[in-house]
Design an enzyme around this catalytic site. Structure first.
Site, short mmCIF file in Angstrom:
data_model
loop_
_atom_site.label_atom_id
_atom_site.label_comp_id
_atom_site.label_asym_id
_atom_site.label_seq_id
_atom_site.Cartn_x
_atom_site.Cartn_y
_atom_site.Cartn_z
CG HIS A 147 -1.83 1.15 1.34
ND1 HIS A 147 -3.18 1.05 1.16
CD2 HIS A 147 -1.59 2.47 1.61
CE1 HIS A 147 -3.75 2.24 1.30
NE2 HIS A 147 -2.79 3.12 1.59
CD GLU A 148 1.30 3.37 3.71
OE1 GLU A 148 1.40 4.45 3.10
OE2 GLU A 148 0.29 3.06 4.37
CG HIS A 151 0.61 6.22 -0.60
ND1 HIS A 151 -0.51 6.38 -1.40
CD2 HIS A 151 0.16 5.76 0.60
CE1 HIS A 151 -1.59 6.02 -0.70
NE2 HIS A 151 -1.20 5.64 0.50
#
Length: 270
Positions: A147-148, A151
């Protein structure tokens, strides 16, 4: 007059420096730093306090005392995910291919966090935070990293302005699309049946992105929902670098990893 002063004060500063200054947490807007006590400049311990006072205050802020054991376990999980999880390996390779290679020691940090938070991306330091006290299982750690890393990838390829709530909503939609929503999850949440999977998946992604925006911005539910709806279609359809919506308990993530070689994400000898 104020515009002239601002221009003079900002003269010679890069866009990255200006972004970092805008992202400093304040009482009005904390940009999600509340959940990371070691990074929240508003809660730094007074230097005049004794060593024991500082340690006690840090314990009270983090809400957990087993920092060293948790950190070692977290770092071990991060290494395992880097070497074994197909989606994490793909994201790392894609970042490297864009000129943003991730160094585990520099770009990933295991830290104590507050409740309701498993991890985060700090654009000021270009670091991924894995919440060592809330993320103790390997599969959870790998999901947080994937997920990160989304980003980090978005920031690498598009220089995301994390003070712009629409850009924040977009990267949250993409990250949720890749990692947190599956038919199994949607069914457990009562959001899906086998006959409306596509609509249910979109609803799951919207809800996850909405939740994330609310955690990092001081806005109302209606304001956050309006922003998520505005950018949803475009950001939901952007599947780079994964190439598909990975379904849980399938070979999707592995297939994306294999296909990543044909897209030039991996070195020939890796």
């Amino acid at each position: 007059m104020s515009n002239t002063k601002d221009t003079g004060a900002n003269e010679g500063k890069s866009q990255e420096q200006l972004k970092k200054e805008k992202l400093k947490p304040t009482e009005e807007e904390d940009y999600g730093y509340y959940f990371y006590p070691d990074r929240d400049t508003r809660s730094k311990v007074d230097e005049d306090k004794s060593f024991l006072s500082k340690k006690w205050e840090k314990f009270m802020r983090s809400g957990y005392s087993g920092d060293s054991g948790d950190q070692l376990k977290c770092e071990s999980n991060v290494i395992w995910c880097k070497e074994n999880d197909s989606q994490v390996k793909l994201m790392l390779a894609a970042l490297k291919s864009k000129g943003c290679e991730i160094n585990l020691g520099r770009h990933i940090s295991c830290e104590p966090c507050r409740e309701r938070c498993n991890g985060g991306y700090d654009p000021n330091s270009n670091q991924i935070v894995v919440c060592q006290n809330n993320t103790r299982k390997k599969d959870v750690c790998c999901s947080v990293l994937a997920h990160e890393l989304t980003h980090a990838y978005d920031n690498c390829r598009a220089k995301v302005d994390f003070t712009d709530i629409e850009q924040v909503a977009c990267t949250e939609i993409r990250a949720s699309n890749f990692t947190h929503c599956s038919i199994a999850t949607s069914m457990m949440n009562g959001e899906a049946s086998p006959w409306n999977y596509k609509e249910a998946h979109q609803l799951c992604v919207k809800n996850k992105a909405l939740h994330s925006v609310l955690l990092v911005r001081n806005v109302t539910m209606d304001e956050a929902a309006t922003v998520v709806d505005k950018v949803f279609d475009k950001c939901y359809a952007d599947l780079e670098p994964v190439g598909r919506i990975p379904r849980k308990y399938t070979r999707d993530a592995y297939l994306s990893f294999v296909e990543g070689r044909t897209h030039g994400y991996f070195d020939k000898d890796s």
